[in-house]
Scaffold this motif. Structure first.
Motif, PDB file in Angstrom:
ATOM      1  N   GLY A 116     -40.101 -28.934  11.880  1.00 54.06           N
ATOM      2  CA  GLY A 116     -40.019 -29.325  10.479  1.00 54.06           C
ATOM      3  C   GLY A 116     -38.627 -29.146   9.916  1.00 54.06           C
ATOM      4  N   THR A 117     -37.976 -28.026  10.258  1.00 58.00           N
ATOM      5  CA  THR A 117     -36.604 -27.768   9.794  1.00 58.00           C
ATOM      6  C   THR A 117     -35.652 -28.808  10.339  1.00 58.00           C
ATOM      7  N   ILE A 120     -36.111 -32.148   8.551  1.00 56.27           N
ATOM      8  CA  ILE A 120     -35.579 -32.112   7.189  1.00 56.27           C
ATOM      9  C   ILE A 120     -34.062 -32.261   7.206  1.00 56.27           C
ATOM     10  N   THR A 123     -33.201 -35.935   8.604  1.00 58.90           N
ATOM     11  CA  THR A 123     -33.517 -37.008   7.673  1.00 58.90           C
ATOM     12  C   THR A 123     -32.588 -36.988   6.463  1.00 58.90           C
ATOM     13  N   GLY A 124     -32.322 -35.792   5.933  1.00 62.25           N
ATOM     14  CA  GLY A 124     -31.411 -35.679   4.794  1.00 62.25           C
ATOM     15  C   GLY A 124     -30.019 -36.177   5.124  1.00 62.25           C
ATOM     16  N   ALA A 236     -42.555 -32.781   6.808  1.00 58.45           N
ATOM     17  CA  ALA A 236     -41.703 -33.407   7.810  1.00 58.45           C
ATOM     18  C   ALA A 236     -41.346 -34.816   7.343  1.00 58.45           C
ATOM     19  N   PRO A 237     -40.215 -34.959   6.655  1.00 58.64           N
ATOM     20  CA  PRO A 237     -39.821 -36.288   6.188  1.00 58.64           C
ATOM     21  C   PRO A 237     -39.247 -37.134   7.318  1.00 58.64           C
ATOM     22  N   VAL A 246     -43.029 -38.846   3.951  1.00 61.81           N
ATOM     23  CA  VAL A 246     -43.119 -37.397   3.936  1.00 61.81           C
ATOM     24  C   VAL A 246     -44.477 -37.004   4.508  1.00 61.81           C
TER      25      VAL A 246
END
Length: 252
Positions: A116-117, A120, A123-124, A236-237, A246
């Motif tokens: 998940g990290t 993120i 994706t960012g 999780a995007p 998302v």
């Protein structure tokens, strides 16, 4: 271009797992703390990202991009959308292998937080760079070519697979990176990205997962303290160049 927000909820029950999986879940997050910090780990992703940025301004690299595009897309009669699915294969393989009793380095909670990290961060970064650079795609359909989001997802998953299973066999990582490389090639084959887009996406994906592993001991302490917990959830995007999604994932 309109962005579509998709919220999906995935609930997975671990109640019926086999004894091997329960033993795997008992592994503490201390295993993640064995990850060593080394500048050498930044060389490959740094070179890939650097090459991608270099291609934005370098006329020579741009010319090479066009040569590669012409060679790859020459005499293509149809497109193949395999890259829309192959990008997820490396990351999903971690959970599939674990489900079949092949133990990974970390338990379900820690690996989910790590993934998940990574997603993120990745994706960012990809979304921000697409908005800033506004690079035109090879097929001319939009100005969000740099970097390749599909490739970033694939390589983030490949590094995730490598880190979780390299103690079992290095070939798990090799297979993951082969699928990720194939995803990048198909992005160029389908005339959606330049070579520099794919290179930068690969570097961002690898680096995002490495950073996620480095951050995990801190995040684990902040989120869960020192207690083991069989339940976890995270956002999780994902971004595929057109749609932003998302995913809310919860395991219990």
């Amino acid at each position: 271009m309109r962005k579509i927000i998709i919220i999906s909820f995935v609930f997975t029950s671990l109640c019926s797992w086999s004894q091997n999986q329960k033993e795997n879940d008992s592994i503490s997050s201390d295993t993640v703390q064995n990850i060593k910090y080394s500048y050498k780990q930044l060389i490959i992703p740094g070179v890939l990202i650097g090459y991608g940025f270099w291609g934005i301004e370098s006329g020579q690299i741009k010319s090479f991009n066009h040569q590669i595009r012409e060679e790859i897309t020459e005499n293509i009669d149809r497109k193949f959308s395999v890259d829309d699915f192959s990008r997820y294969v490396p990351a999903l393989s971690v959970y599939t292998l674990n489900a079949f009793g092949v133990k990974g380095k970390n338990n379900i909670r820690d690996r989910s937080v790590i993934l998940g990290t990574s997603l993120i961060i990745m994706t960012g970064t990809v979304f921000a760079l697409k908005s800033i650079t506004k690079a035109e795609r090879p097929d001319g359909t939009s100005n969000d070519s740099f970097p390749s989001g599909h490739t970033a997802v694939a390589f983030a998953g490949a590094e995730f697979l490598y880190q979780e299973y390299k103690h079992q066999s290095i070939w798990y990582g090799v297979a993951g990176y082969a699928v990720a490389a194939g995803t990048g090639i198909f992005r160029m084959y389908n005339n959606r990205h330049w070579l520099t887009d794919v290179a930068a996406g690969a570097g961002i994906g690898i680096l995002s997962t490495k950073v996620a592993y480095w951050m995990n001991p801190y995040l684990t302490r902040k989120l869960f303290g020192n207690k083991e917990n069989n339940s976890t959830s995270f956002l999780a995007p994902t971004y595929d160049g057109k749609n932003f999604a998302v995913n809310y994932i919860k395991t219990f």
